[in-house]
Scaffold this motif. Structure first.
Motif, mmCIF file in Angstrom:
data_model
loop_
_atom_site.group_PDB
_atom_site.id
_atom_site.type_symbol
_atom_site.label_atom_id
_atom_site.label_comp_id
_atom_site.label_asym_id
_atom_site.label_seq_id
_atom_site.Cartn_x
_atom_site.Cartn_y
_atom_site.Cartn_z
ATOM 1 N N SER A 2 0.823 -1.199 0.000
ATOM 2 C CA SER A 2 0.000 0.000 0.000
ATOM 3 C C SER A 2 0.861 1.253 0.000
ATOM 4 C CB SER A 2 -0.928 0.016 1.223
ATOM 5 O OG SER A 2 -0.171 0.058 2.415
ATOM 6 N N LYS A 3 0.321 2.308 -0.562
ATOM 7 C CA LYS A 3 1.029 3.580 -0.604
ATOM 8 C C LYS A 3 1.113 4.156 0.808
ATOM 9 C CE LYS A 3 0.760 8.112 -2.833
ATOM 10 N NZ LYS A 3 -0.064 8.978 -3.713
ATOM 11 N N ARG A 4 2.270 4.752 1.150
ATOM 12 C CA ARG A 4 2.436 5.326 2.476
ATOM 13 C C ARG A 4 1.442 6.468 2.687
ATOM 14 N NH1 ARG A 4 6.025 5.405 6.718
ATOM 15 N NH2 ARG A 4 6.449 7.406 7.726
ATOM 16 N N GLY A 5 0.920 6.548 3.892
ATOM 17 C CA GLY A 5 -0.070 7.567 4.196
ATOM 18 C C GLY A 5 0.544 8.936 4.410
ATOM 19 N N LYS A 6 -0.288 9.863 4.844
ATOM 20 C CA LYS A 6 0.144 11.236 5.103
ATOM 21 C C LYS A 6 0.038 11.530 6.595
ATOM 22 C CE LYS A 6 0.783 12.473 0.770
ATOM 23 N NZ LYS A 6 2.120 12.834 0.242
ATOM 24 N N PHE A 7 0.973 12.341 7.066
ATOM 25 C CA PHE A 7 1.049 12.683 8.487
ATOM 26 C C PHE A 7 0.845 14.190 8.630
ATOM 27 C CE2 PHE A 7 4.115 12.758 12.380
ATOM 28 C CZ PHE A 7 3.037 12.782 13.249
ATOM 29 N N ILE A 8 -0.277 14.575 9.246
ATOM 30 C CA ILE A 8 -0.625 15.980 9.430
ATOM 31 C C ILE A 8 -0.746 16.261 10.926
ATOM 32 C CG2 ILE A 8 -2.316 17.801 8.963
ATOM 33 C CD1 ILE A 8 -3.114 16.254 6.445
ATOM 34 N N THR A 9 -0.045 17.289 11.389
ATOM 35 C CA THR A 9 -0.098 17.646 12.809
ATOM 36 C C THR A 9 -0.747 19.008 12.998
ATOM 37 O OG1 THR A 9 2.147 18.567 12.726
ATOM 38 C CG2 THR A 9 1.922 16.259 13.393
ATOM 39 N N PHE A 10 -1.365 19.181 14.151
ATOM 40 C CA PHE A 10 -1.973 20.456 14.548
ATOM 41 C C PHE A 10 -1.201 20.995 15.735
ATOM 42 C CE2 PHE A 10 -5.270 18.732 11.996
ATOM 43 C CZ PHE A 10 -6.089 19.784 11.594
ATOM 44 N N GLU A 11 -0.815 22.265 15.648
ATOM 45 C CA GLU A 11 -0.044 22.891 16.701
ATOM 46 C C GLU A 11 -0.666 24.227 17.102
ATOM 47 O OE1 GLU A 11 2.350 21.716 18.415
ATOM 48 O OE2 GLU A 11 3.154 20.043 17.248
ATOM 49 N N GLY A 12 -0.210 24.740 18.245
ATOM 50 C CA GLY A 12 -0.687 26.026 18.734
ATOM 51 C C GLY A 12 -0.896 25.988 20.233
ATOM 52 N N LEU A 13 -1.118 27.143 20.808
ATOM 53 C CA LEU A 13 -1.411 27.221 22.235
ATOM 54 C C LEU A 13 -2.730 26.528 22.536
ATOM 55 C CD1 LEU A 13 -0.527 30.970 22.876
ATOM 56 C CD2 LEU A 13 0.812 28.996 23.633
ATOM 57 N N ASP A 14 -2.887 26.054 23.764
ATOM 58 C CA ASP A 14 -4.181 25.526 24.179
ATOM 59 C C ASP A 14 -5.221 26.628 24.053
ATOM 60 O OD1 ASP A 14 -3.474 22.969 24.687
ATOM 61 O OD2 ASP A 14 -3.355 23.160 26.857
ATOM 62 N N GLY A 15 -6.415 26.254 23.621
ATOM 63 C CA GLY A 15 -7.478 27.237 23.473
ATOM 64 C C GLY A 15 -7.602 27.800 22.067
ATOM 65 N N THR A 16 -6.741 27.350 21.134
ATOM 66 C CA THR A 16 -6.828 27.841 19.754
ATOM 67 C C THR A 16 -7.782 27.009 18.909
ATOM 68 O OG1 THR A 16 -4.834 26.571 19.215
ATOM 69 C CG2 THR A 16 -4.538 28.915 19.705
ATOM 70 N N GLY A 17 -8.279 25.897 19.457
ATOM 71 C CA GLY A 17 -9.246 25.086 18.727
ATOM 72 C C GLY A 17 -8.656 23.916 17.972
ATOM 73 N N LYS A 18 -7.485 23.437 18.367
ATOM 74 C CA LYS A 18 -6.824 22.345 17.659
ATOM 75 C C LYS A 18 -7.685 21.092 17.577
ATOM 76 C CE LYS A 18 -3.161 21.863 20.144
ATOM 77 N NZ LYS A 18 -4.035 22.365 21.199
ATOM 78 N N SER A 19 -8.214 20.659 18.707
ATOM 79 C CA SER A 19 -8.997 19.414 18.732
ATOM 80 C C SER A 19 -10.237 19.520 17.851
ATOM 81 C CB SER A 19 -9.405 19.079 20.167
ATOM 82 O OG SER A 19 -8.267 18.910 20.983
ATOM 83 N N THR A 20 -10.915 20.658 17.914
ATOM 84 C CA THR A 20 -12.106 20.868 17.088
ATOM 85 C C THR A 20 -11.757 20.834 15.610
ATOM 86 O OG1 THR A 20 -13.188 22.203 18.786
ATOM 87 C CG2 THR A 20 -13.940 22.512 16.513
ATOM 88 N N GLN A 21 -10.695 21.526 15.240
ATOM 89 C CA GLN A 21 -10.305 21.585 13.831
ATOM 90 C C GLN A 21 -9.793 20.239 13.331
ATOM 91 O OE1 GLN A 21 -11.134 23.941 11.874
ATOM 92 N NE2 GLN A 21 -11.853 25.279 13.521
ATOM 93 N N LEU A 22 -9.136 19.482 14.187
ATOM 94 C CA LEU A 22 -8.686 18.147 13.787
ATOM 95 C C LEU A 22 -9.877 17.261 13.460
ATOM 96 C CD1 LEU A 22 -5.845 16.115 15.445
ATOM 97 C CD2 LEU A 22 -8.015 15.013 14.908
#
Length: 221
Positions: A2-22
């Motif tokens: 299988s083709k290798r997947g993609k790795f995308i990370t979310f960064e920023g201070l807590d409270g910027t909405g990382k979990s929601t946007q992920l």
């Protein structure tokens, strides 16, 4: 194979909405027909979640900066071996809430341990694994931290007995978070090909649209 997947990370201070946007991005990528793994740091594995409790609990406020950084990498090394690498090898899109950029920003800049130590540990312990794309959610540091503090207080009030206390970092000073914010911007300037800075001051919907534009432009899914 299988083709290798993609790795995308979310960064920023807590409270910027990382979990929601992920979560929002995960839904779109799944709808497009891709396998998606959602994960987080510190944590992501049984061992990592135990380490997370030590790192984020306000009861461990006396943890030394070096010990803190070592624990971050212990969690990360297990996370890569157990979750991230197998998922990428299987062709999945891995979306991770925080990765080594967080350690460089929080421990390297916030704790003043420097970038070199963080990057060297990442090379040795993590095989220098780099995300295909890092989305840095940027907003006013003071507002983001205040939002995170309110969120954690609400979680403690409504949670059942034994719920994890994740307030240790939110108790830091404004000067600490200013250093973290500057650390993130320095990473983005250095690794501008990988790191996309997204203004997160608008509504969650507006931020989501900006992220979709970045993903479509930079990652060929």
């Amino acid at each position: 194979m299988s083709k290798r997947g993609k790795f995308i990370t979310f960064e920023g201070l807590d409270g910027t909405g990382k979990s929601t946007q992920l979560r929002k991005l995960a839904a779109v990528v799944r709808a497009a027909g891709h396998k998606v793994v959602e994960t987080r740091e510190p944590g992501g594995t049984l061992t990592g979640e135990k380490i997370r409790k030590v790192l984020l609990d306000s009861g461990t406020a006396g943890l030394s900066p070096m010990a803190e950084m070592a624990l971050m990498f212990a969690s990360r090394a297990q996370h890569i071996a157990e979750v991230i690498e197998p998922a990428l090898a299987a062709g999945s899109v891995v979306l991770c809430d925080r990765f080594t950029d967080s350690t460089e920003a929080y421990q390297g800049s916030g704790r003043r341990l420097g970038s070199h130590a963080v990057r060297e540990l990442h090379r040795v312990l993590c095989g220098n694994l780099q995300p295909d794309l890092t989305i840095l959610l940027d907003s006013d540091a003071g507002l983001s931290v205040s939002r995170a503090r309110r969120r954690n207080k609400r979680a403690l009030k409504v949670a059942s007995r034994g719920h994890a206390d994740e307030n240790r970092f939110e108790s830091e000073t404004r000067a600490f978070f200013a250093r973290v914010h500057e650390g993130y911007l320095a990473i983005a300037a250095r690794d501008h090909g990988r790191v996309a800075v997204v203004d997160a001051r608008g509504t969650p919907g507006q931020t989501h649209q900006k992220i979709l534009e970045v993903v479509r432009r930079k990652v060929k899914l």
